[in-house]
Structures are given as C-alpha cells and as structure tokens.
Write a protein that holds these residues in place. Sequence first.
Motif, short mmCIF file in Angstrom:
data_model
loop_
_atom_site.label_atom_id
_atom_site.label_comp_id
_atom_site.label_asym_id
_atom_site.label_seq_id
_atom_site.Cartn_x
_atom_site.Cartn_y
_atom_site.Cartn_z
N ILE A 81 0.76 -0.91 -0.03
CA ILE A 81 -0.63 -0.03 -0.13
C ILE A 81 0.76 1.59 0.14
O ILE A 81 0.84 2.23 -0.90
N ALA A 82 2.00 1.56 0.79
CA ALA A 82 2.56 2.44 0.92
C ALA A 82 3.48 2.79 -0.10
O ALA A 82 3.96 3.70 -0.59
N ALA A 83 3.74 1.91 -1.30
CA ALA A 83 4.71 1.77 -2.64
C ALA A 83 3.74 2.62 -3.34
O ALA A 83 4.50 2.83 -4.53
N ILE A 84 2.46 2.69 -2.97
CA ILE A 84 1.68 3.44 -4.47
C ILE A 84 1.81 4.92 -4.87
O ILE A 84 2.16 5.07 -3.68
N LYS A 85 2.07 5.20 -5.85
CA LYS A 85 2.29 6.15 -5.30
C LYS A 85 1.52 7.84 -6.07
O LYS A 85 -0.12 7.31 -6.42
#
Length: 257
Positions: free
Chosen positions: A20-24
């Motif tokens: 989730i945190a990797a989504i830009k």
Amino acid sequence: MSAVQRINCIHAIFTNIQQIAAIKFPVYGSLYFADVPLDPASKVPLAQGFCIGPHCGTRYWDCNIGEARNYTSTKPNRGPWFDLAAYCDGLVDTGLSRLPPADKPVPERPQFCGSVATHTGLLSFGRDVIHKLSEDSRIKEAAAPTLYPADLHKRNIFVSDDDPAIITDFIDWQSSSIEPAFEYADETPDFAALSPKLSSEDEPADLSAELCGKAFDAYTASFRDCPPRGFLTTTYCDLFATVTGPGEMALQFSDKS
C-alpha cells in the motif's frame, strides 16, 4: 504467541502494508469514489474509479456539534494539496478557523491560554517557519504522499487461525488518508510497544516486546526509503501543527539533526 511468531507476524503485517505504501499518489488528501458528489475543483482523478479529495480527518473539522464556525480569518482548507507547503497551510488554516473574531467576546480563560491576537500571531509565525522548513531536501525526501493505516493496532488486524504469520485482513480504515510519509514515523502500534508496568518476573515477556519493537523499527525504516524513525521523530515530526482544541494551537519545533 512466542517471540519468533510475533516477529514473523510483524514481518507479514509490513509485507502487506508496504504494498500500500508503495503506491504513488499525486497529492495529499483523502480517497473517494470518483462519482462522489463533490465540487469537481476539489477532486483529483485516480485510476480504477477513485479520486483524491478534501481531507476527512477530524483534525480539519472546523467545529464540533453546537460550536460556531469561525471563518473570519481564513477560508476552509482541507485539500487536496499538491505540495508540502500547501499541506502545511492546511494545518495552519485549520488553527485560524477555530479562532473567534478578535472583537468577539470570549469566555474567561486562564491567562496562559493567550488572546486571539496572540494565537493569530503565533500561527502566522508558524506558517513562515514551516514553509521554510518544508524547503529542506531531507524533509521533501520523507514527505512523499503515502497511504497507511491510521489505526494499526492488534484489534484491527486479522490473522489466520492456523498460522498467525498469515494476515487475512486489516479493518478500521475510515481515518486513513494520504499524508506525508513522515506523518507516521512517530506512531508505535500496541503490538510493538513496551509495557511500562512489567516487573522482573516478566523479563521474558519484556524481551519479547523489545524484540518486536526493534523489528517494527527496522521494517518502518524501509518504507519509501525514508530515514530511520528516530531521525524523523527527533527532527521533523514535531515541526508540524497539532490542533489541541478550539482556539488553541500547539506548534513545536526541534532543531536536532
């Protein structure tokens, strides 16, 4: 669970969260369905039927039930925000929106609460300082718009009955929004926190909690190539405004680096 099982569970939690945190994301704000009835000017389109709109967090509520709205000093500013300086403006404007007009009678309060003029001056000064700090390259590197569970505690994490290292679900997303990555750097969920009341008889449990805390620190430091949590916590996290109540704004600044 044993210490090894707990650490494996933390690893599984962050394996999921990292996806989730990797989504830009292009801006800061809250997620909405694309067809939500909002002013088109306050919606930034995303793929797959979603958009980013005004921040829905309680921090940006202009008032509580039964309280007057005070927009004499500023207009509502809940985003979405396209850069860190604009995000910071939203924090300061929220403080201003909770201040009554200077010429309006206010209930008698202790002297340390300060006057409306004092708070207005503090917020103005804080805006200038935060804008300057937000230009620092180290802050910019740790401020990527990031989605992260706002209430990442044991009660909101479901695991498999057969293997606690298999995460089946995260719940309680209603307070989660797209924030600067450093916003989460000083948050320690209960599964990684030390108990302050452990006695010498609880040393094994204390050691297990300590190991979990270290595992948590290691995993969070890997998010979006952010600096370690301690670095962020002691240098930047306290730079940003926290609204503590109607007409009160706490601005804390740290000069450690």
